[in-house]
Write a protein that holds these residues in place. Structure first.
Motif: not given
Length: 404
Positions: A57-62, A83-85, A87-95
């Motif tokens: 699985x992959x998530x964004x690192x920024x 799991x990446x969008x 322009x996501x906000x910090x809360x979404x990033x950590x989720x």
């Protein structure tokens, strides 16, 4: 898919590894969670790991580095959860990081050590099954070495960034080109004739300074290390403290890995229209809260530009919210250089499995032989041949009897 295929054309080493992985399946049955910039190049790494048998699985690192079309393609065509969008906000990033760790990985793959930090702080239940991690970037390696020195690192980590085929090329040529690309896309300013201030003179900053100079800029380097400062001076760049450079710079680029490299004192000295941006991993190098506090007005004249108007009317232009400018407003490093970096990542994963149970809870570099093999494959793909030592030369280099 077309963008991913286009990138793959410039990634012959990773392509060869994918072919081998698909036959040998060295990662069969292994769960992997990756926290990387979601780009077309990263997609090719994910596909290579999947070909090797990994359940990944992959998530964004920024928050600003994701290419949404690439993320969608990985989900639709390769069935790799992403799991990446952008322009996501910090809360979404950590989720999203939490979701990646919910995969219960055997191996994590990081760009900035966020997954490792999250495991050690909040997800310790994952430790018994965790074989190790791989780390892509300088900032992450700094954080991981701090963990190891403090005795809190509880599994081995391969510092991919320490491989010569990574930092000598990705950091220098990749960061150099993509940083200037990001600045130009965001601003459309002419670099020639501008005074460009580069904070730091590590491998990333060397590449930035070199490319800015190549575009006709007058380059100033700021440093805290006397050896690196001397090197910058002998490479032909002016060297001075940041507060002095702040008065004359047109464009400021940070790439140090430290906090508040540009702060309120520097903003107070900058000329009207100054452009500030960051090419370090985290958005802490520019003291944005200080800039917000000093400004009387904030505008957005173009996408990716926040313009802060000072009380005296001066305008300071912050690019990409202080995040990685080469990914915020451009596409990151060229595929040809990420070929080597991601070949290191793939081989680092295989190395962790091959040496399972043999490694201590430390930060390791890949063996020199792996580095050399990646370089050999890259040269072959480029159609370049090199010399081979004769038996007499090998004997001479391994002896001490013969002198003058």
């Amino acid at each position: 898919m077309r963008r991913i295929a286009w990138a793959e054309q410039e990634m012959p080493v990773l392509r060869q590894l994918r072919e081998r992985f698909s036959k040998e399946r060295p990662l069969e049955g292994i769960k992997m969670s990756a926290c990387l910039h979601v780009t077309a190049e990263t997609a090719n790494l994910m596909r290579a790991l999947q070909a090797g048998g990994a359940d990944i699985v992959l998530a964004a690192s920024n928050p600003l580095s994701t290419q949404d079309d690439v993320a969608a393609a990985l989900v639709q065509y390769d069935e790799i959860p992403v799991y990446a969008i952008k322009g996501e906000d910090n809360a979404t990033y950590y989720n999203h990081l939490k979701a990646a760790l919910d995969h219960a990985p055997h191996i994590t793959m990081d760009d900035g050590a966020d997954l490792v930090s999250a495991v050690l702080k909040d997800r310790r239940e994952l430790l018994p099954n965790l074989i190790g991690s791989t780390e892509e970037t300088t900032t992450g390696v700094i954080r991981l070495r701090a963990m190891a020195n403090q005795g809190v690192l509880e599994f081995p980590v391969i510092a991919v960034n320490d491989s010569q085929t990574k930092h000598l090329f990705d950091n220098r040529y990749g960061t150099g080109q993509s940083t200037l690309d990001g600045i130009i896309r965001a601003t459309n300013v002419l670099i020639a004739g501008k005074t460009v201030v580069v904070a730091g003179y590590g491998w990333c900053s060397k590449g930035i300074a070199m490319r800015a100079h190549g575009l006709g800029a007058n380059v100033i380097v700021t440093e805290i290390d006397s050896i690196k400062a001397l090197e910058a001076a002998m490479d032909g760049f002016r060297v001075m403290p940041m507060v002095d450079a702040a008065r004359i710079g047109d464009i400021f680029i940070t790439a140090t890995g430290d906090i508040h490299v540009l702060d309120g004192e520097d903003f107070a000295a900058m000329k009207d229209g100054a452009i500030v941006c960051n090419s370090g991993h985290f958005n802490v190098e520019i003291d944005i809260p200080a800039l917000e506090k000093m400004a009387v007005e904030k505008k957005q004249p173009r996408q990716f530009i926040d313009q802060y108007v000072m009380a005296d009317g001066r305008r300071i232009n912050l690019l990409g919210e202080g995040r990685l400018i080469n990914l915020a407003s451009a596409e990151g490093h060229p595929s040809a250089v990420m070929d080597q970096s991601f070949a290191n990542q793939a081989l680092a994963s295989e190395y962790l499995l091959t040496n399972k149970g043999k490694l201590e809870n430390k930060v390791y570099a890949l063996p020199v032989e792996v580095d050399q093999e990646i370089a050999r494959l890259k040269l072959a793909a480029m159609g370049i041949s090199i010399d081979i030592l004769t038996e007499a030369q090998v004997t001479y280099l391994n002896s001490w009897e013969e002198g003058t």
